[in-house]
Write a protein that holds these residues in place. Structure first.
Motif, PDB file in Angstrom:
ATOM      1  N   LYS B 194      -8.124   3.889   2.552  1.00 54.44           N
ATOM      2  CA  LYS B 194      -8.267   3.560   1.132  1.00 54.44           C
ATOM      3  C   LYS B 194      -7.553   3.250   0.556  1.00 54.44           C
ATOM      4  O   LYS B 194      -7.965   2.043   0.289  1.00 54.44           O
ATOM      5  CB  LYS B 194      -9.600   4.385   1.059  1.00 54.44           C
ATOM      6  CG  LYS B 194      -9.807   3.947  -0.261  1.00 54.44           C
ATOM      7  CD  LYS B 194     -11.119   5.231  -0.562  1.00 54.44           C
ATOM      8  CE  LYS B 194     -11.674   4.581  -1.764  1.00 54.44           C
ATOM      9  NZ  LYS B 194     -12.585   5.537  -2.294  1.00 54.44           N
ATOM     10  N   GLU B 195      -6.153   3.713  -0.282  1.00 53.51           N
ATOM     11  CA  GLU B 195      -5.213   2.679  -0.815  1.00 53.51           C
ATOM     12  C   GLU B 195      -5.276   1.135  -0.361  1.00 53.51           C
ATOM     13  O   GLU B 195      -5.012   0.765  -0.432  1.00 53.51           O
ATOM     14  CB  GLU B 195      -4.295   3.346  -1.158  1.00 53.51           C
ATOM     15  CG  GLU B 195      -4.905   5.034  -2.461  1.00 53.51           C
ATOM     16  CD  GLU B 195      -3.637   5.496  -3.040  1.00 53.51           C
ATOM     17  OE1 GLU B 195      -2.962   5.940  -2.475  1.00 53.51           O
ATOM     18  OE2 GLU B 195      -4.089   6.139  -4.323  1.00 53.51           O
ATOM     19  N   GLY B 196      -4.095   2.198   1.303  1.00 52.91           N
ATOM     20  CA  GLY B 196      -3.565   1.008   1.531  1.00 52.91           C
ATOM     21  C   GLY B 196      -4.978   0.071   2.118  1.00 52.91           C
ATOM     22  O   GLY B 196      -4.229  -1.526   2.065  1.00 52.91           O
ATOM     23  N   SER B 197      -5.878  -0.106   2.047  1.00 56.28           N
ATOM     24  CA  SER B 197      -7.059  -1.298   2.999  1.00 56.28           C
ATOM     25  C   SER B 197      -7.302  -2.024   1.093  1.00 56.28           C
ATOM     26  O   SER B 197      -6.681  -3.169   1.047  1.00 56.28           O
ATOM     27  CB  SER B 197      -7.968  -0.486   3.048  1.00 56.28           C
ATOM     28  OG  SER B 197      -8.672  -1.686   3.007  1.00 56.28           O
ATOM     29  N   LEU B 198      -7.534  -1.415   0.143  1.00 59.26           N
ATOM     30  CA  LEU B 198      -7.261  -2.214  -0.696  1.00 59.26           C
ATOM     31  C   LEU B 198      -6.423  -2.543  -1.111  1.00 59.26           C
ATOM     32  O   LEU B 198      -6.199  -3.771  -2.814  1.00 59.26           O
ATOM     33  CB  LEU B 198      -8.436  -1.089  -1.970  1.00 59.26           C
ATOM     34  CG  LEU B 198      -9.394  -0.650  -2.197  1.00 59.26           C
ATOM     35  CD1 LEU B 198      -9.706   0.797  -2.991  1.00 59.26           C
ATOM     36  CD2 LEU B 198     -10.308  -0.899  -2.538  1.00 59.26           C
ATOM     37  N   ALA B 199      -5.294  -2.639  -1.614  1.00 60.25           N
ATOM     38  CA  ALA B 199      -3.925  -3.279  -2.083  1.00 60.25           C
ATOM     39  C   ALA B 199      -3.836  -4.041  -1.420  1.00 60.25           C
ATOM     40  O   ALA B 199      -2.749  -4.690  -1.336  1.00 60.25           O
ATOM     41  CB  ALA B 199      -2.246  -1.828  -1.254  1.00 60.25           C
ATOM     42  N   ILE B 200      -3.938  -4.226  -0.395  1.00 58.99           N
ATOM     43  CA  ILE B 200      -3.920  -5.670   0.252  1.00 58.99           C
ATOM     44  C   ILE B 200      -5.167  -6.794  -0.554  1.00 58.99           C
ATOM     45  O   ILE B 200      -4.852  -8.167   0.298  1.00 58.99           O
ATOM     46  CB  ILE B 200      -4.544  -5.825   2.517  1.00 58.99           C
ATOM     47  CG1 ILE B 200      -3.311  -4.769   2.896  1.00 58.99           C
ATOM     48  CG2 ILE B 200      -4.319  -6.421   2.595  1.00 58.99           C
ATOM     49  CD1 ILE B 200      -3.482  -4.507   4.589  1.00 58.99           C
ATOM     50  N   GLY B 201      -5.448  -6.212  -0.662  1.00 58.77           N
ATOM     51  CA  GLY B 201      -6.512  -6.974  -1.460  1.00 58.77           C
ATOM     52  C   GLY B 201      -8.187  -6.976  -0.937  1.00 58.77           C
ATOM     53  O   GLY B 201      -8.911  -7.798  -0.584  1.00 58.77           O
ATOM     54  N   ALA B 202      -8.090  -6.113   0.583  1.00 57.71           N
ATOM     55  CA  ALA B 202      -9.809  -5.783   0.596  1.00 57.71           C
ATOM     56  C   ALA B 202     -10.866  -5.577   0.186  1.00 57.71           C
ATOM     57  O   ALA B 202     -10.022  -4.957  -1.176  1.00 57.71           O
ATOM     58  CB  ALA B 202      -9.826  -5.296   1.408  1.00 57.71           C
TER      59      ALA B 202
END
Lengths: 253, 649
Positions: B194-202
């Motif tokens: 979840k963090e990985g995806s949000l950190a990309i700006g999703a």
């Protein structure tokens, strides 16, 4: 500092419920340089890093006061879109966290969620990002295998490629080598050196040698406060504060 | 010489006492082993007796004509035993229920795990548990009185007892299973993704739809399969609303046609069949077919879930290679599209086809202009709507039964026997009968289940025997309750010649809840840290001493919770007791274990289906049954939270 500043915090405070985790932190992060944050465990360096892309928003109990600007714009302003912010400020985590998808899908994920649909364009971005992250040669023949089959070091470089694929301005790295062996660590450090041409890198690290090797600027944090910040050479050779000197010479920490 | 009964420390070193204590340990282990092995024995007995009583029909009719015969007319002058319409009925009801339940459940699961605030979660999760706690006969009663009427009036048809009614009702009954298992799967996706995806700006919705849900897909698949298992095995509710005509709907997509499932056939005809006849044997043949279907369904769900669990602890190995998965996904998408197109071209009314085509065209033109933010808003709206619908369903059912049931409740109603076939008088013997049944059942199931769990967790390593026992438990868990009813009838009532009696019902219910008791006990034993056991063993305690003094005491709350949940489940069941233990009307309480009893669920079933003009008492009975079952669940939840808080300190 003479260089242009990309991120600037002014009197930043952060609480986890009752715990005052960041206390009046004011730091200027220069553009296209590598800035290292060092300090003992629990000093707030990761917390500070996660302020820059507002990942602390995920934790309900967090309260923040003070100002953080990116390119002179307040990132907490109501007009700031957190999604756009995170697109500009990428992040690489302590433990490599590739998605349970193929290598190609991992890298293409970012551009896809930002609206790129053309397959050829995606292919181009994937290749370019993987090349940039110095992992292309190792994975080019198995782009459609699961990313979970890669070694730890490869996974971490894949995560860097994933971050590069959305073309950020700033890359945050939260102890990116702490789960890796020395050889993989060396590869990541070389990569950081190359990245600063195009990106601003902020790296949290436990290892002072690593900070000394890779960074241009270093900030030392202790118990939630930014004690000292300046050119890495100066911090390591002529620290102004006694606390910094004690930490660097290994008298505590 | 040191006397052998000395309690001095160190006396255990004497060879004689050592030998005795070794023997004792062996004896204890053997006892536990036998309780655990009982699950395997019961499963083999169920199979054995179903085959014994069902086999003659395959000889008389032949397997293929039995399975694929188009006419089920067991009481005709020239009886025909073709169960194909029943199999089709079961499949259609299941399909309809899933079309309705799957999107609703997954939406609700996403809402609970990702969007709901802690306060909302505190309402929604118990609401879903409550939905799971409503007895199936109460669902059937609600369906018969409210849902079928609603369908009859809205579609202007002579009767609302239809495929649609059955699918809607069973869909609701499958909701809690699918919601809770998929919510679990989504919540346990590692936080880093979840963090990985949000950190990309999703966006949050992109993260949910493209990372979290795909990562939880196997768990969600298992949830849906478990839901299907629940629907296929359900008897009472479907019997009360499906119309029960043994026909294949004409045309096949006519959701307003009545139909009949395998389970309903057993529920309707088992009580009136002459024992040992061809018809009797055909019913057991149906039970075998039903058992095979549900076992395949449940074992595949168990296999997926087990694979997931092992995948978490060791290196992740994908169930299917990524490349293959992609092509499978592609094939499924294509097949789905073809099916939808076929449906639209042939089956659907023209206005539906037009509407869908129109929506598709609009979407095609708009999709590139809609920002991710708008898509997120729409998606969150839909997901929230799903949660709201689930909550609304619960409220509608509860308020209907409470509002109409309350006027019936009086001191007389609770303490008097029924009069005039239940139209007047009370339900006292039924309340007492139900309590007798469940208390007897738990008295049998608890020692056996706890013993089996202790053997599985404490005494063995994973091996062939534990695998055999676990499979036995899984099979038992997946067996439809009506099959337990048939088994109880064939084995306890007839073969052991006990007759329709309290004890036969208690044993049948005990077998049914045994897997639940074993599971929950296993869970609570596994939660006891290994270090406690090692600490005790390192002091020189024997294994039994360690288990009885160190392991079991902290596990008691968990075991008790499991036992009470089982009681609640047993109290609401109708199918297992209706051929083994109950009578409809009895002025007296049973004076011995060999007499039949009244029971609330059965009483409600008969009032609802066979006694016109007993409206108030029907609702009263439904309310009492509901309160009784929910009361048991509430006690269990209170115990669980009490000890969870205590454990957290």
């Amino acid at each position: 500092m003479s260089e242009s500043v990309i991120i600037n915090t002014n009197n930043l405070n952060l609480w986890y419920s009752e715990k005052h985790a960041l206390q009046s932190v004011s730091i200027k992060v220069p553009k296209n340089k590598v800035t290292a944050l060092i300090g003992p465990s629990g000093c707030g360096k990761s917390t500070l890093l996660r302020c820059f892309n507002r990942l602390n928003d995920l934790i309900d109990s967090v309260r923040i006061t003070g100002e953080i600007t990116l390119d002179n714009e307040n990132i907490h302003a109501p007009s700031t879109d957190v999604v756009t912010l995170r697109k500009k400020v990428g992040m690489v985590f302590q433990k490599p966290n590739p998605f349970p998808k193929s290598i190609w899908e991992n890298v293409a994920y970012g551009p896809q969620v930002h609206g790129v649909r053309d397959k050829a364009e995606l292919d181009r971005i994937v290749e370019q990002s993987l090349r940039h992250a110095a992992i292309w040669d190792e994975v080019k023949d198995r782009l459609h295998d699961s990313a979970l089959g890669l070694s730890g070091g490869q996974q971490q470089r894949l995560c860097i490629a994933r971050t590069l694929a959305v073309n950020p301005e700033v890359i945050l790295m939260d102890e990116p080598c702490s789960a890796l062996d020395p050889i993989a660590t060396a590869k990541i450090e070389n990569l950081i050196e190359m990245l600063k041409k195009d990106y601003t890198v902020i790296i949290v690290t436990h290892s002072m040698q690593q900070a000394a090797r890779v960074s241009d600027y270093t900030g030392f944090m202790y118990l939630g406060k930014l004690i000292e910040c300046g050119k890495t050479v100066q911090i390591f050779e002529h620290p102004k504060e006694e606390l910094t000197e004690n930490y660097i010479t290994g008298r505590f920490g | 010489m040191v006397s052998s009964n000395s309690t001095e420390p160190g006396s255990g070193a004497s060879p004689r006492t050592a030998q005795i204590s070794l023997l004792k340990e062996q004896a204890i282990k053997t006892v536990f082993f036998s309780t655990a092995f009982l699950a395997v024995i019961v499963v083999s007995f169920i199979l054995l007796f179903l085959l014994r009583d069902g086999y003659p029909i395959f000889g008389a009719v032949g397997l293929i004509p039995f399975l694929f015969g188009m006419t089920w007319a067991p009481t005709a002058a020239e009886p025909l035993y073709g169960i194909f319409p029943l199999i089709v009925g079961t499949l259609l009801v299941t399909l309809g229920a899933m079309v309705f339940a799957v999107p609703l459940s997954i939406g609700c699961a996403i809402y609970i795990s990702e969007l709901a605030s802690p306060g909302v979660k505190k309402v929604l999760k118990p609401a879903v548990e409550l939905l799971a706690g409503i007895p199936s006969v109460v669902y059937g009663f609600f369906g018969l009185i409210v849902l079928t009427n609603f369908i009859r009036i809205s579609f202007d048809i002579p009767t609302g007892e239809t495929w649609l009614a059955a699918s809607l009702l069973l869909g609701v009954m499958a909701l809690p299973t699918i919601i809770s298992v998929s919510e679990d799967a989504i919540s346990s996706v590692p936080h880093e993704y979840k963090e990985g995806s949000l950190a990309i700006g999703a966006t949050r919705w992109q993260t949910i739809s493209r990372v979290l849900v795909p990562a939880a897909l196997s768990g969600i698949a298992a949830a849906v399969i478990l839901g299907i298992g629940r629907v296929v095995g359900e008897t009472m509710a479907v019997l009360m609303v499906a119309g029960n005509a043994a026909i294949i709907p004409d045309p096949i997509w006519n959701i307003l046609s009545p139909l009949r499932t395998l389970t309903a056939t057993l529920g309707i005809e088992m009580g009136e069949v002459s024992i040992g006849s061809e018809h009797y044997s055909a019913l057991f043949g149906i039970a075998i077919v039903l058992l095979v279907i549900t076992l395949v369904i449940n074992l595949s769900a168990v296999a997926i879930l087990r694979h997931l669990k092992e995948g978490r602890t060791s290196v992740r190995k994908p169930l299917i290679p990524v490349a293959m998965k992609e092509s499978i996904v592609r094939i499924c998408k294509a097949a789905g599209l073809v099916l939808v197109l076929l449906f639209l071209l042939i089956a659907a009314p023209w206005w539906l086809t037009a509407a869908i085509v129109f929506a598709g065209i609009i979407w095609y033109y708009v999709k590139d202009r809609v920002s991710e933010r708008h898509i997120q808003t729409i998606a969150f709206g839909l997901v929230g709507l799903a949660a709201l619908i689930v909550l609304a369903i619960l409220v509608i059912i509860l308020q209907d039964i409470v509002i109409n049931g309350l006027p019936a409740i009086s001191w007389e109603f609770l303490t008097q026997p029924p009069k005039d076939l239940g139209r007047a008088g009370g339900i006292f013997p039924a309340i007492v009968g139900t309590l007798y049944l469940v208390l007897g059942a738990i008295a049998i199931a608890l020692p056996l289940g706890v013993g089996a769990a202790i053997y599985l967790v404490e005494y063995t390593r994973e091996g062939k025997i534990t695998r055999l026992i676990r499979t036995g438990v899984d099979l038992l868990n997946g067996t439809p309750s009506i099959v337990f009813g048939l088994f109880g009838f064939a084995f306890i009532v007839l073969y052991l010649n006990v007759g329709v009696s309290l004890i036969a019902g208690q044993i049948t219910l005990a077998l049914m809840v045994l897997p639940t008791v074993i599971r929950t006990t296993e869970e609570s034993l596994k939660n006891i840290p290994q270090s406690l056991r090692e600490g005790s063993l390192a002091l020189g305690a024997t294994q039994w001493q360690t288990i009885s003094r160190v392991v079991i005491p902290p596990a008691v709350p968990g075991i008790v919770t499991g036992a009470i949940l089982s009681i609640g489940r047993a109290a609401g069941e109708t199918a297992p007791i209706m051929f083994t233990a109950v009578v409809f009307s009895s002025r007296f309480l049973p004076s011995s274990l060999t007499e039949p009893v009244m029971a609330l669920p059965y009483h409600l079933f008969i009032l609802a289906t066979n006694v016109p003009g007993s409206s108030t008492n029907k609702y009263g009975t439904a309310l009492v049954l509901l309160l009784l079952v929910i009361g048991f669940y509430a006690v269990a939840i209170v115990i669980r939270t009490h000890f969870q808080n205590k454990a957290r300190g």
